[in-house]
Design a protein around this motif. Structure first.
Motif, PDB file in Angstrom:
ATOM      1  N   GLU A  49      -1.411  -3.455   0.604  1.00 19.43           N
ATOM      2  CA  GLU A  49      -0.080  -2.849   0.595  1.00 19.43           C
ATOM      3  C   GLU A  49      -0.060  -1.594  -0.263  1.00 19.43           C
ATOM      4  OE1 GLU A  49       2.783  -3.379   2.222  1.00 19.43           O
ATOM      5  OE2 GLU A  49       1.656  -4.794   3.445  1.00 19.43           O
ATOM      6  N   GLU A  50      -0.767  -1.642  -1.386  1.00 21.63           N
ATOM      7  CA  GLU A  50      -0.807  -0.473  -2.275  1.00 21.63           C
ATOM      8  C   GLU A  50      -1.483   0.711  -1.587  1.00 21.63           C
ATOM      9  OE1 GLU A  50      -0.141  -4.105  -4.413  1.00 21.63           O
ATOM     10  OE2 GLU A  50      -1.802  -3.535  -3.095  1.00 21.63           O
ATOM     11  N   GLN A  53       0.854   2.187   1.025  1.00 21.29           N
ATOM     12  CA  GLN A  53       1.916   2.977   0.385  1.00 21.29           C
ATOM     13  C   GLN A  53       1.390   4.330  -0.070  1.00 21.29           C
ATOM     14  OE1 GLN A  53       3.520   0.491  -2.738  1.00 21.29           O
ATOM     15  NE2 GLN A  53       4.290  -1.039  -1.281  1.00 21.29           N
ATOM     16  N   GLU A  56       1.021   6.546   2.976  1.00 22.26           N
ATOM     17  CA  GLU A  56       2.332   7.040   3.410  1.00 22.26           C
ATOM     18  C   GLU A  56       2.790   8.202   2.528  1.00 22.26           C
ATOM     19  OE1 GLU A  56       6.957   5.584   4.124  1.00 22.26           O
ATOM     20  OE2 GLU A  56       5.469   4.164   3.354  1.00 22.26           O
ATOM     21  N   GLN A  57       2.641   8.047   1.211  1.00 28.39           N
ATOM     22  CA  GLN A  57       3.061   9.117   0.303  1.00 28.39           C
ATOM     23  C   GLN A  57       2.249  10.385   0.536  1.00 28.39           C
ATOM     24  OE1 GLN A  57       5.796   8.893  -1.862  1.00 28.39           O
ATOM     25  NE2 GLN A  57       5.407  11.112  -1.752  1.00 28.39           N
ATOM     26  N   THR A  69       3.741   2.552   9.356  1.00 25.62           N
ATOM     27  CA  THR A  69       2.544   1.707   9.449  1.00 25.62           C
ATOM     28  C   THR A  69       2.720   0.750  10.625  1.00 25.62           C
ATOM     29  OG1 THR A  69       2.072   1.778   7.073  1.00 25.62           O
ATOM     30  CG2 THR A  69       1.163  -0.068   8.310  1.00 25.62           C
TER      31      THR A  69
END
Length: 420
Positions: A49-50, A53, A56-57, A69
């Motif tokens: 998950e990290e 993220q 995405e950033q 995602t």
């Protein structure tokens, strides 16, 4: 998270992994093609998950209008990985199709999403010299033929150094030492490409691999299979995806599953790529060992033939060929008795299959113990069997000897005649 949307219909969906190629594509599509770039990453089980993220950033920071995602890990296992395990598939006896297999389901998810958001274009960062360009293009054409495909890296024939320079000119600083390796991570393993893999003799350096050696000791893990599917580890029942991820986390600390694959690409040239696939390597070998105890000789033989074809068709982007469903039916039916436990010893850079336990173990029979004792036949039975077994060979040798003797006699007669 967004920029002013142009009234012009110019929406493009970019397959974004967060790597150098797709980072270049965002900037290029925005600044050179004036397109509204939407990005999507398809998770096939290789990202936390990290990590998702952070990707995405990064997409947003580079200028993505919107990022999403697409999660397909379970579907990827159910539709492809399960059959790669059933078939013990290793391309050229080496590569567990870590990237080849996942590209199909990534492409399916991207094509469906591009259709959903009514994109005018769909883009990917493949080069013009590899397999992925064919895999993405083929699936996009099948599922979303109305959407135009853009491939900036392929069209411009760019080197990775050129991509770094372009990004730098647009204010994006990259560490070339980190960017010089192309890394693709998924549930079934990670591929590693770089300068060394473009040669025929250079190995990848230790630091090129994402997982480093951490454990220097030994440990034994127990893998459990039911009807051919991996279903538990160390006496804990789990769903197959969780078992694969748990085993990968344990085994990659021993730097297990590293190798270099050399093979024929879809476009006809030879290719070379490094990979690390600890869980895949162990599970395939463990499953194969369990099969050797529980399947018949001819089940093993025909599985090997069809599995080789299945792996080749996955590699060459022929997943939608109808015969693939036929092969999957055969493979699944062959797994009815492939149930039991496999014990595996892990050590730095290697693993050893210690043995198996199964109610279907064909070694546990009342007929005999190999090399030790026969329980269901006599020595005279073996003598008679061996004599009959040798009949065809005796007939062949007898005929050959007669022909050779006849030829030798003719040759001698001719020699005697010429001598007179």
């Amino acid at each position: 998270m967004s920029q002013n949307k142009s009234s012009k219909s110019n929406k493009v969906l970019l397959a974004f992994s967060g790597g150098l190629d797709t980072s270049y594509c965002i900037k290029y599509l925005i600044h050179e093609k004036n397109l509204e770039v939407h990005t999507a990453i398809v998770n096939t089980g290789g990202f936390s998950e990290e990590e998702l993220q952070a990707i995405e950033q990064k997409a947003i920071d580079l200028g993505s209008f919107h990022h999403t995602t697409l999660e397909v890990t379970k579907e990827y296992y159910d539709k492809i990985i399960k059959y790669l395990i059933f078939g013990n598939v290793l391309r050229n006896n080496t590569y567990p199709l870590s990237v080849s297999a996942e590209r199909t389901y990534q492409a399916i998810a991207l094509a469906n999403y591009a259709t959903k958001i009514e994109a005018d274009y769909i883009a990917h960062g493949s080069t013009g010299a590899g397999n992925d360009q064919v895999r993405f293009d083929l699936v996009f054409q099948l599922i979303a033929p109305q959407i135009e495909i853009l491939t900036p890296i392929r069209e411009q024939k760019l080197s990775r150094e050129q991509e770094v320079a372009y990004l730098k000119s647009h204010g994006v600083e990259l560490d070339w030492e980190k960017a010089k390796y192309s890394i693709n991570k998924g549930l079934w393993g990670t591929s590693v490409g770089g300068a060394e893999t473009l040669t025929s003799h250079k190995p990848l350096p230790e630091e090129a691999y994402p997982s480093q050696l951490v454990n220097n000791g030994n440990e034994t893990v127990t893998l459990e299979f039911e009807n051919g599917e991996i279903c538990g580890i160390n006496n804990k029942k789990m769903n197959p995806v969780k078992v694969i991820q748990t085993l990968e986390d344990i085994a990659n600390k021993y730097a297990i599953g590293r190798d270099t694959h050399v093979g024929d690409t879809i476009i006809g040239i030879k290719g070379r790529v490094g990979f690390e696939a600890a869980a895949a390597s162990i599970i395939i070998k463990a499953h194969h060992t369990l099969e050797k105890h529980t399947l018949s000789k001819w089940q093993m033989y025909w599985k090997e033939q069809l599995s080789n074809w299945y792996g080749m068709f996955i590699h060459e982007s022929q997943y939608f060929e109808p015969v693939m469903r036929n092969i999957e039916t055969f493979l699944e039916d062959s797994q009815k008795n492939v149930t039991g436990k496999v014990f595996v010893e892990l050590a730095p850079y290697r693993f050893v299959i210690e043995g198996i336990e199964s109610d279907f173990d064909l070694m546990k029979s009342d007929f005999g113990e190999y090399g030790e004792m026969n329980k269901n036949w006599s020595g005279d039975d073996v003598k008679g069997f061996t004599k009959i077994l040798g009949n065809s060979l005796q007939i062949f040798n007898q005929v050959q000897n007669k022909v050779q003797t006849k030829a030798q006699n003719k040759a001698q007669q001719k020699q005697q005649k010429n001598g007179k």
